[in-house]
Every structure is written in structure tokens, then in C-alpha cells.
Design a protein around this motif. Structure first.
Motif, PDB file in Angstrom:
ATOM      1  N   GLU A 571       0.807  -1.377  -0.092  1.00 19.57           N
ATOM      2  CA  GLU A 571       0.100  -0.076  -0.026  1.00 19.57           C
ATOM      3  C   GLU A 571       0.851   1.396   0.197  1.00 19.57           C
ATOM      4  N   THR A 572       2.039   1.181   0.732  1.00 16.76           N
ATOM      5  CA  THR A 572       2.888   2.546   0.561  1.00 16.76           C
ATOM      6  C   THR A 572       3.591   2.422  -0.697  1.00 16.76           C
ATOM      7  N   VAL A 573       3.865   1.530  -1.243  1.00 15.74           N
ATOM      8  CA  VAL A 573       4.611   1.449  -2.563  1.00 15.74           C
ATOM      9  C   VAL A 573       3.493   1.825  -3.512  1.00 15.74           C
ATOM     10  N   GLY A 574       2.443   1.239  -3.883  1.00 15.09           N
ATOM     11  CA  GLY A 574       1.298   1.762  -4.582  1.00 15.09           C
ATOM     12  C   GLY A 574       1.167   0.976  -5.772  1.00 15.09           C
ATOM     13  N   ASP A 575       2.432   0.872  -6.621  1.00 14.46           N
ATOM     14  CA  ASP A 575       2.387   0.195  -7.944  1.00 14.46           C
ATOM     15  C   ASP A 575       3.569  -0.429  -8.180  1.00 14.46           C
ATOM     16  N   ALA A 576       3.441  -1.201  -9.166  1.00 10.20           N
ATOM     17  CA  ALA A 576       4.699  -2.235  -9.674  1.00 10.20           C
ATOM     18  C   ALA A 576       5.999  -1.250  -9.913  1.00 10.20           C
ATOM     19  N   GLU A 577       5.632  -0.231 -11.032  1.00  7.74           N
ATOM     20  CA  GLU A 577       6.772   0.785 -11.277  1.00  7.74           C
ATOM     21  C   GLU A 577       7.700   1.310 -10.145  1.00  7.74           C
ATOM     22  N   ARG A 614       5.054  -7.896  -5.558  1.00  9.07           N
ATOM     23  CA  ARG A 614       4.096  -7.829  -7.077  1.00  9.07           C
ATOM     24  C   ARG A 614       2.938  -8.570  -6.914  1.00  9.07           C
ATOM     25  N   TYR A 615       3.025  -9.779  -6.191  1.00  7.61           N
ATOM     26  CA  TYR A 615       1.623 -10.483  -6.086  1.00  7.61           C
ATOM     27  C   TYR A 615       0.540  -9.662  -5.639  1.00  7.61           C
ATOM     28  N   ALA A 616       0.931  -9.193  -4.269  1.00  3.58           N
ATOM     29  CA  ALA A 616      -0.207  -8.384  -3.612  1.00  3.58           C
ATOM     30  C   ALA A 616      -0.451  -7.115  -4.439  1.00  3.58           C
ATOM     31  N   LEU A 617       0.158  -6.580  -5.419  1.00  2.12           N
ATOM     32  CA  LEU A 617      -0.395  -5.446  -6.287  1.00  2.12           C
ATOM     33  C   LEU A 617      -1.233  -5.637  -7.273  1.00  2.12           C
ATOM     34  N   ARG A 618      -1.245  -6.952  -7.688  1.00  2.00           N
ATOM     35  CA  ARG A 618      -2.286  -7.612  -8.709  1.00  2.00           C
ATOM     36  C   ARG A 618      -3.647  -7.344  -8.115  1.00  2.00           C
ATOM     37  N   SER A 619      -4.604  -7.697  -8.928  1.00  2.00           N
ATOM     38  CA  SER A 619      -5.999  -7.596  -8.213  1.00  2.00           C
ATOM     39  C   SER A 619      -6.269  -8.617  -7.114  1.00  2.00           C
ATOM     40  N   GLU A 620      -7.179  -8.207  -6.351  1.00  2.00           N
ATOM     41  CA  GLU A 620      -7.350  -8.797  -5.001  1.00  2.00           C
ATOM     42  C   GLU A 620      -7.862 -10.213  -5.147  1.00  2.00           C
ATOM     43  N   ASP A 621      -8.521 -10.417  -6.354  1.00  2.00           N
ATOM     44  CA  ASP A 621      -9.189 -11.932  -6.560  1.00  2.00           C
ATOM     45  C   ASP A 621      -8.260 -12.917  -6.745  1.00  2.00           C
ATOM     46  N   GLU A 622      -6.610 -12.429  -6.742  1.00  2.00           N
ATOM     47  CA  GLU A 622      -5.814 -13.528  -7.052  1.00  2.00           C
ATOM     48  C   GLU A 622      -5.155 -13.783  -5.704  1.00  2.00           C
ATOM     49  N   LEU A 623      -5.561 -13.153  -4.642  1.00  2.00           N
ATOM     50  CA  LEU A 623      -4.717 -13.451  -3.242  1.00  2.00           C
ATOM     51  C   LEU A 623      -5.711 -14.384  -2.626  1.00  2.00           C
TER      52      LEU A 623
END
Length: 882
Positions: A571-577, A614-623
Motif C-alpha cells: 500500500e505504501t509502494v502503490g504500484d509495480a513501477e 508484486r503478487y499483492a499489487l495484482r487484483s485482489e481476487d488472485e490473493l
């Protein structure tokens, strides 16, 4: 500090010397007293603010009178014999405990004369002078000088004190003989000596305990420049080198100012150490800073840090100019070559780049940066011509402070950064020429800034340049074996120049007080705006500067197998880039802080956090939706691994019946499979001690399965300490059947590497024997603290909080041998159970976190916390709780 007048007695009046009679015992006592009076007077004058160089000259003059007196008393006015001062004494400089180097030139050997010489040197030793001497004739001098450039160099400083003038003429004939060490050969051998000497000090002036004399940028570098000037250009000193065009006046002033600082520090160091110590050891740094008037400004700008910054700035200036002047000597000896065009503004002469228009740097300031860009595009270029270097320095000195506001300069600087990894070499060279500080004044403020600890082994500017070089390594395919993820990420970065900017700014606000990350963020925002970056690019650079420590602290201080920890980080990082940029900056920063900090465990720790985020930054339904799903997934994968090895599912079910849910939440399937196989193979025998030499995160994994008992963690920690293993991480779990399932990730304490198979077997056998005797309590080993650690023992900080029904203990203190074993023993004696441990060491600073309970598995009450706090403080040192 104002320079006080030198208040000294007149040059010593000496006892009457009777030629060839030797020195009587009364005269020796008088000479010892005289030498002591001189040294005490010099020390007093120095503490009153007298100039160190003037005092070193005065000591040389006083010692010279004593030496001549003793020579005369022992040898008289003889022909075919003369005494010469060499080394520092030859240059007329003697610091409080410097050696007195002498060369006796003699004619045909005569037994009586040799006995007189022996008596002379013995007398000098007896009165308190540390004499180094050689006795030779002219033929021997010539032969040795021809064989050994160091002998030849020593003759350059030779100064006749007393004796036959004809021998001085013979010595000058040897020095001036063009067949002995011609300029090209002498330059080559001196540069080779310089490189070998620097290699002994890690090729940097920025060592934590630098050598004032022989280290890079030390006083020996200045001596070498003078020797080269004499042999190659008949220039006896820096004034002559200016006249010969090898130095400009500003460079001469810089060298002389730096030399004055180094001499002042050396004089103070000799007095503080009471001997000829040339290393600024931690033992002396604080006392020297105080004696020279440096005071603490605030906790992030200590007096000792200001004192060391004075050294680093002086040594760095000497080192930089030394390299450049050596290049000028090389150019002077190179045959002339025709000019070849390099773009519109530059030409090359062989291996050197020059400006077409000598005035271009003053006429068009951006050319100062463009010169380095042009150099990158020309293979085989080793430097600039002497005239071009001189004009660059003159322009940057005139424009200092304004280049960062020159639009064209900033456009050129951004063009350089957009070259990506190749730009790093240019930035490094620009720093050597003082241009980085001219463009980034904030960078100039951290030039030579050190931090008084064992974690940061380089000054801030040197660290920053090393971080940039580490970033550039990610662009090299050859580094893929060492940094596979980083090298995979690098080519996908949309704008590598933003990572270079973040690396430049990440520590730029060190030493100001306050949070350097927050202050650095402000600097990055302001510079990004001046540079004309798009707003989103400026924000990314500023964010990286603000959070450049986030990934390393999260990985090392928190449990990254906990999805909540990963989620908060994501959440602090925000995005994959942002994650990609931050991952690369984090690795480069750790390696650039100290070569000893990087190891396979940290590599895997960061890569695991990167992958999980990276995994957590994907869509929630993948977690996985809950803990139960993650437990089931881990069990399923572990069962598949074990099935391949022939283990039946019912056997696995029996073992896992007692495993707590935390085992499957906190361990990888491969770990569960390995632990389970070990339990099954043991067939109920306990204690079970299993060791996997190369396991998760580049560590050695230790698994202990035995009936649970209080003190088990302490027993294991004490044995690991005795065997010199460092604990990186510990999982302390209990089964429903009363068994301990304790997992430790280890590295060898000295090498910070996983254990060899032989060491793993030793660990297994020794720990098994120890745990087989539960009634026997081992005591932690008592090992002496290293000299370095003794100087960095800070007040321990201990705090308590409650996490998931357990007490979380945070311990921040100075490192010392056997620390974890001592802490574990205190917890055992205090009736505390350890359920989890996160161990992190940063140089001399330890930050350990434990999840603990009382012996009823309940959080510690306030009174229990207080008792544990005081017990730990009693064991660890001066008390202070956070």
C-alpha cells in the motif's frame, strides 16, 4: 582558529663537543633533557594554536643541531665522510615522534671510523632519538639507486648536515645522472608504487580509520608529486610546478591548504598517541576532535564527524589533484599527435580530449558537462589535456554555485543522465573535477561527511558514487548471476535516469539534523523542477528519496511471510513501477554502504519481499482469501514434494496432526517437507537436530524437534554462539503434543556465508549432545570485544508492545560478541518464553525483535516487563528504556 605565535626557547645550546672523544654520560643526560624540553615546548605551542608545519621545521632544526653535535663529538672534522638527513628529516620536517633518517656517506672503510659511526648512532638512540641509518660509499649508493627506485627517491630528499662537501657533490651527480631512472621509467615506477600503496587501503581515502601518511590522499601523495616534479620537470616545489604549467595557482593553494590540514592532524595524532602513529584510529578520533576545538552541533553533526570531515576533504582534494597531475606528467612525456575532431567543440590528441576553443567553458557553460558526454562516446580516451583540465577547473571555480541555475547546464546534465548506466562513469569523473558539487551545491555539503559508526564505512559522497556504480552494474549482463532479478528489471525501466537521480539525492541531506529522507525529498523536488522534469517524474524521484530505506527495514525488521506486512508495504509502494525502482535502489544502497553488509540471506529476503509485493499489487481476487486457504495450499504443495520421495499420506497426516497452523503460514512448502521427512526418519527419537547447509534465503537452516521445555531457546542460542554462528531469523513453535518445532536461519559469524557440509555436521553433533543433557545448563562464552566495537557502545533501548496476544520486545543496542546468547539466557532466567525472533545487525548497531510470553503463554504484565527490562539492562549495560 587564530594562529598563536610560536613561543619556544632559542635553538638548543649544546655541551662543548670534543672531536673524536665521544659523548660523556653527563653530556648524554644533558642532551636527553634538552630534547625533552624542546618537545614539551613544541607540544605547548601546538596546543596554543601554533602552526604545525612551523613546529615540525623547528623540531627538525633542533634535532639537526643535536645530531651534528654528536657526529662532531664522535668523528670530528673528517674528510671522506659526511652525514645526510633523508626522508622527512631531509625535507626539514620532524613531527613529535617521527623517525630521524640518516645516511652516512664514507670513503674507504676504516675500522676506527666504523667504530666511531657505531658510537655516534648508539648515542643518538640513547638520548631518545629513533634513528634509522645507512652507511654507504658513493659506488654503493649508485648501485642501489639504479636497482631500486625507492632508494633513488630517498636521495632526492638528501640534505647534508655535516662532513665533507665533496661527497655532497658526488651524491648530486648520482641524482642528476639522466641514465638513472629516466623520466618515463621513473613516472611508471612511482605510479605503480602509488597503486600498490592505495590497494592496501581499499583504493579509497574514505576508510573509517585512515592513514594520514600512506593512505590515498595522504602526505605521501604530496611528497610523490614533488619527487615527480623534480625528476620530470626540474621543479623543486609547487611554485616551480606552477611556473612549468603543471599546476595553476588555485590548485597550488588547494594542495597547500590540504597539506596544512594533514600536517596539523598528524602533529596532534603523534601527541595524542605518544608515538609515531599515522592511523586515525577510533581510539583517538574523539580526543583529537576535542583537542582541536571541534564541538557537537547536534546528534547528527558530532564534533568528531566535523573533525573527520576536515580530514576527508583534505585527503580527497590531494587524491583528486594527485591523479590529475600524474596525468599531466604522462601527457608531458607523450609524443605529439595530430588533432582529430570530436563533434563541433572538441578534438582528441591520441588518448586525450581537448576543447577546440580554449575559452569555451567560460563562453558556454554547458560545455563543462558536454565534455564528459563527448568523452563517453570516444573509445580509448583516458583523460583531458592539461590545458583543458586547467580551464575546466578555472571555469567551475569562477561559476561555483551558479551552474545549478544555468538552464543550458541543466539541459546538458539531463542529457547525460538519459544515457543510463554509462552516465555513471561520467558522474564519477565529474565529481573528481569538482563539477558535481558545482551543479548540485547540496552535494558539496556532504563532500567528506562521515558518520561516526561502523555501519557507514564511507563518507556520504563516496557512498553515493558507489551506489551509482552499483546501479550501473544492473545493466551489465555479466552481473545477472549475482543479481538475476535486478538485471531482469533494469531493461524494463521506462526512465533509468530517474533511478540515477534518486541515487544522487537519497543521502544528500545527511548531517543537517532532522530526517535526512524528508529533507532529501525536498531537495529532489526542487531540483526536479529546475531540471524541467515532468511533474510525475519529479514526484517519483522524490518518493524514492523519501522511502529509500523502507524496503530494507521492512524485510529485515518485520515478518514478510505475514500477508498483512506485505500488504501494508504494498500500500505504501502503490504500484509495480515504483516497486521496481525501489528494489534496485535498495540493493545498490546496501552494497554501497559497506561490502560486509550484503550476503545471500539479504538477497533472498529482498527478492522474497519483492515477489510477494508484486503478487499483492495484482487484483485482489488472485490473493488467497484467508489463512485457511494459505495453510491448505502449503500442505498440498509439501505433500506433493514428499510423495515424490515415497512418503505415504497417512504418515504425513500423523506428523502434521500436531503441527500448529503457524508452521504452514510461516514456512515454505519445501521447509515443511524437509522438516517432516526428518521427523519421520528419526522414528520417534529425540532430540532431533536437523541441519540443511544451503536452505532458504541463502542460509543454513537448523530444525530442532524435541519435547518442549523452558530454556530451550537459550540452550540453542548459547550453543550457536559457542560455534560462531549468527542467527538471522528464528521461529519458535510448539505442537499440540508438547513438542518444540524450532527453526533457525544461520550464517557463519565471520564470513556471513552458509555453513560448509563439515561445519553443518559439526553443528548437528554438538547441538544434539547439548540438548541430550537437559539438566545441564551451558553458560554463554565470554569473548573479548573487538577494539572497534568498544568505541561504539551506545545505551540500549528496549520497548514493549502487544501483538496478536503476545508481547513484542524491541531491542536496539550496540553489537558485541555473544549478544543473542546473553539475551536468551536473561529471558530464560526471567521466566519468559520466546516464540519468534527477528535479528538484524547494521554495522555496530543491533535491532532485534522478539515475540514473547510468560510461561503460561500469556502476554507479559507490566511488572513482568519491568523486571525483564532491568534484567536485560543489567546484563547489557547502562539503562535507558524507550
Amino acid at each position: 582558529m587564530p594562529v598563536a605565535p610560536i613561543v619556544l626557547p632559542p635553538l638548543p645550546r649544546l655541551p662543548v663537543a670534543v672531536p673524536r672523544s665521544g659523548v660523556s654520560s653527563d653530556a648524554r643526560r644533558a642532551l636527553r633533557q634538552l630534547l625533552g624540553d624542546v618537545d614539551r615546548a613544541l607540544a605547548t605551542a601546538f596546543r596554543q594554536g601554533a602552526d604545525a608545519t612551523a613546529l615540525a621545521h623547528r623540531r627538525s632544526e633542533s634535532v639537526q643541531r643535536i645530531v651534528v653535535h654528536v657526529w662532531t663529538a664522535c668523528l670530528g672534522e673528517v674528510s671522506d665522510a659526511a652525514l645526510f638527513a633523508v626522508g622527512g628529516f631531509g625535507r626539514g620536517l620532524l613531527f613529535p615522534h617521527s623517525d630521524v633518517d640518516l645516511l652516512a656517506l664514507v670513503g674507504p672503510s676504516e675500522p676506527a671510523r666504523l667504530r666511531a659511526l657505531e658510537q655516534c648512532f648508539a648515542t643518538l638512540w640513547d638520548i631518545g632519538l629513533k634513528v634509522g641509518h645507512a652507511v654507504r660509499d658513493l659506488a654503493q649508493c649508485r648501485a642501489l639507486a639504479a636497482q631500486d627506485a625507492s632508494v633513488f627517491t630517498s636521495l632526492l630528499d638528501a640534505r647534508r648536515l655535516v662532513g665533507d662537501p665533496a661527497l655532497e657533490e658526488g651524491l648530486r651527480a648520482i641524482i642528476n645522472d639522466p641514465a638513472l631512472w629516466p623520466p618515463a621509467a621513473y613516472l611508471a615506477v612511482r605510479l605503480a608504487e602509488r597503486d600498490a600503496r592505495h590497494a592496501r587501503y581499499n583504493d579509497t581515502a574514505y576508510n573509517l580509520e585512515p592513514n594520514l601518511k600512506d593512505g590515498p590522499g595522504g602526505l605521501r601523495t604530496l611528497d610523490s608529486l614533488r619527487w615527480l616534479g623534480r625528476r620530470l620537470a626540474h621543479a623543486d616545489d609547487f611554485d616551480d610546478m606552477v611556473a612549468e604549467g603543471l599546476l595553476d595557482p588555485a590548485e597550488k593553494d588547494s594542495l597547500e591548504q590540504s597539506e596544512a590540514t594533514l600536517r596539523r592532524y598528524r602533529f596532534a595524532l603523534h601527541l595524542e598517541a605518544g608515538r609515531a602513529e599515522e592511523r586515525l584510529l577510533f581510539d583517538y578520533q574523539r580526543a583529537l576532535a576535542a583537542s582541536l576545538g571541534f564541538q557537537d552541533e547536534h546528534e547528527k553533526n558530532l564534533g568528531v564527524e566535523q573533525f573527520m570531515q576536515g580530514y576527508y576533504r583534505a585527503a580527497s582534494q590531494v587524491e583528486r589533484l594527485g591523479v590529475q597531475i600524474a596525468e599531466r606528467f604522462e601527457e608531458m612525456l607523450e609524443p605529439p599527435t595530430a588533432a582529430q575532431p570530436v563533434g563541433e567543440d572538441f578534438v582528441r590528441y591520441g588518448k586525450r580530449l581537448a576543447a577546440r576553443d580554449p575559452d569555451i567553458f567560460m563562453r558556454r557553460h554547458a560545455a563543462l558537462v558536454e565534455a564528459f558526454i563527448a568523452r563517453l562516446g570516444e573509445p580509448g580516451i583516458t583523460g583531458f589535456t592539461a590545458d583543458t583540465m586547467r580551464r575546466m577547473h578555472q571555469a567551475s571555480a569562477v561559476l561555483d554555485g551558479s551552474l545549478g541555475d544555468d538552464h543550458d547546464v541543466l539541459v546538458a546534465f539531463l542529457r547525460l543522465l538519459r544515457l543510463g548506466a554509462p552516465a555513471v562513469e561520467a558522474l564519477w569523473r565529474m565529481n573528481r573535477h569538482g563539477l558535481l558539487a558545482a551543479i548540485l551545491p547540496a552535494f558539496g555539503k556532504v563532500f567528506g561527511r562521515m558518520q561516526y559508526d561502523l555501519f557507514h564505512v564511507y563518507t556520504v559522497d563516496e557512498h553515493t558514487l558507489r551506489v551509482l556504480r552499483n546501479v550501473a552494474r544492473f545493466a551489465d549482463p555479466a552481473a545477472a548471476t549475482e543479481f538475476p532479478i535486478a538485471c531482469e528489471i533494469w531493461p524494463t525501466l521506462p526512465k533509468p535516469e530517474l533511478l540515477l537521480l534518486a541515487a544522487l539525492f537519497h543521502d544528500i541531506a545527511k548531517g543537517r539534523g532532522g530526517d535526512h529522507s524528508v529533507l532529501g525529498e525536498e531537495e529532489a523536488l526542487a531540483f526536479g523542477a529546475r531540471l524541467g522534469l515532468p511533474e510525475e517524474d519529479t514526484q517519483l524521484v522524490a518518493w524514492l528519496v523519501r522511502w529509500h530505506l523502507l524496503m530494507s527495514t521492512t524485510a529485515q525488521r518485520q515478518d514478510i511471510t505475514d500477508p498483512d506486512v506485505v500488504q501494508r508495504f504494498a500500500e505504501t509502494v502503490g504500484d509495480a513501477e515504483r516497486l521496481d525502482y525501489l528494489y534496485l535502489l535498495t540493493i545498490a544502497d546496501i552494497i554501497g554502504t559497506s561490502p560486509k553488509l550484503w550476503n545471500g540471506w539479504k538477497d533472498r529476503l529482498l527478492s522474497d519481499l519483492y515477489t510477494a509485493t508484486r503478487y499483492a499489487l495484482r487484483s485482489e481476487d488472485e490473493l488467497p482469501s484467508d489463512a485457511a486457504a494459505r495453510v491448505a495450499a502449503c500442505r498440498e504443495q509439501a505433500e506433493a514434494i514428499l510423495a515424490k520421495d515415497g512418503y505415504a499420506s497417512d504418515a504425513l497426516a500423523r506428523v502434521w496432526r500436531g503441527f500448529p497452523e503457524q508452521s504452514f503460514l510461516r514456512h515454505r512448502p519445501e521447509q515443511i517437507a524437509w522438516q517432516t521427512a526428518a521427523i519421520l526418519e528419526a522414528r520417534g527419537a529425540t532430540p532431533l537436530v536437523a541441519v540443511h547447509p544451503q536452505s532458504v534465503r541463502g542460509t543454513t537452516e537448523l530444525f530442532v524437534y524435541t519435547p518442549d521445555r523452558d530454556g530451550l531457546f537459550a540452550a540453542v542460542a548459547i550453543m550457536l554462539d559457542r560455534l560462531h554462528f549468527s542467527v538471522m531469523e528464528a521461529r519458535i513453535l510448539s505442537s499440540s503434543t508438547g513438542m518444540a518445532l524450532d527453526t533457525f536461519l544461520l550464517l557463519e559469524s565471520e564470513s556471513q556465508q552458509p555453513a560448509s557440509p563439515e561445519r553443518a555436521e559439526e553443528l548437528k553433533q554438538r547441538l544434539h549432545r547439548a540438548l541430550s543433557q537437559p539438566g545441564h545448563v551451558h553458560q554463554p562464552s565470554r569473548r573479548s570485544m573487538s577494539r572497534h566495537l568498544k568505541h561504539f557502545q551506545a545505551t540500549p533501548k528496549i520497548s514493549f508492545s502487544t501483538v496478536s496476544g503476545r508481547t513484542r520486545l524491541a531491542l536496539v543496542c550496540s553489537d558485541r560478541p555473544g549478544l543473542l546468547a546473553a539475551v536468551a539466557q536473561v529471558m530464560f532466567e526471567s521466566g519468559v518464553r520466546v516464540h519468534d525472533a527477528r535479528i538484524a545487525t547494521f554495522g555496530e548497531r543491533v535491532e532485534d525483535f522478539f515475540l514473547i510470553t510468560n510461561r503460561h503463554d500469556a502476554p507479559l504484565a507490566i511488572d513482568q516487563q519491568d523486571r525483564l527490562l532491568h534484567a536485560l539492562l543489567d546484563r547489557l549495560g547502562t539503562s535507558r528504556a524507550a
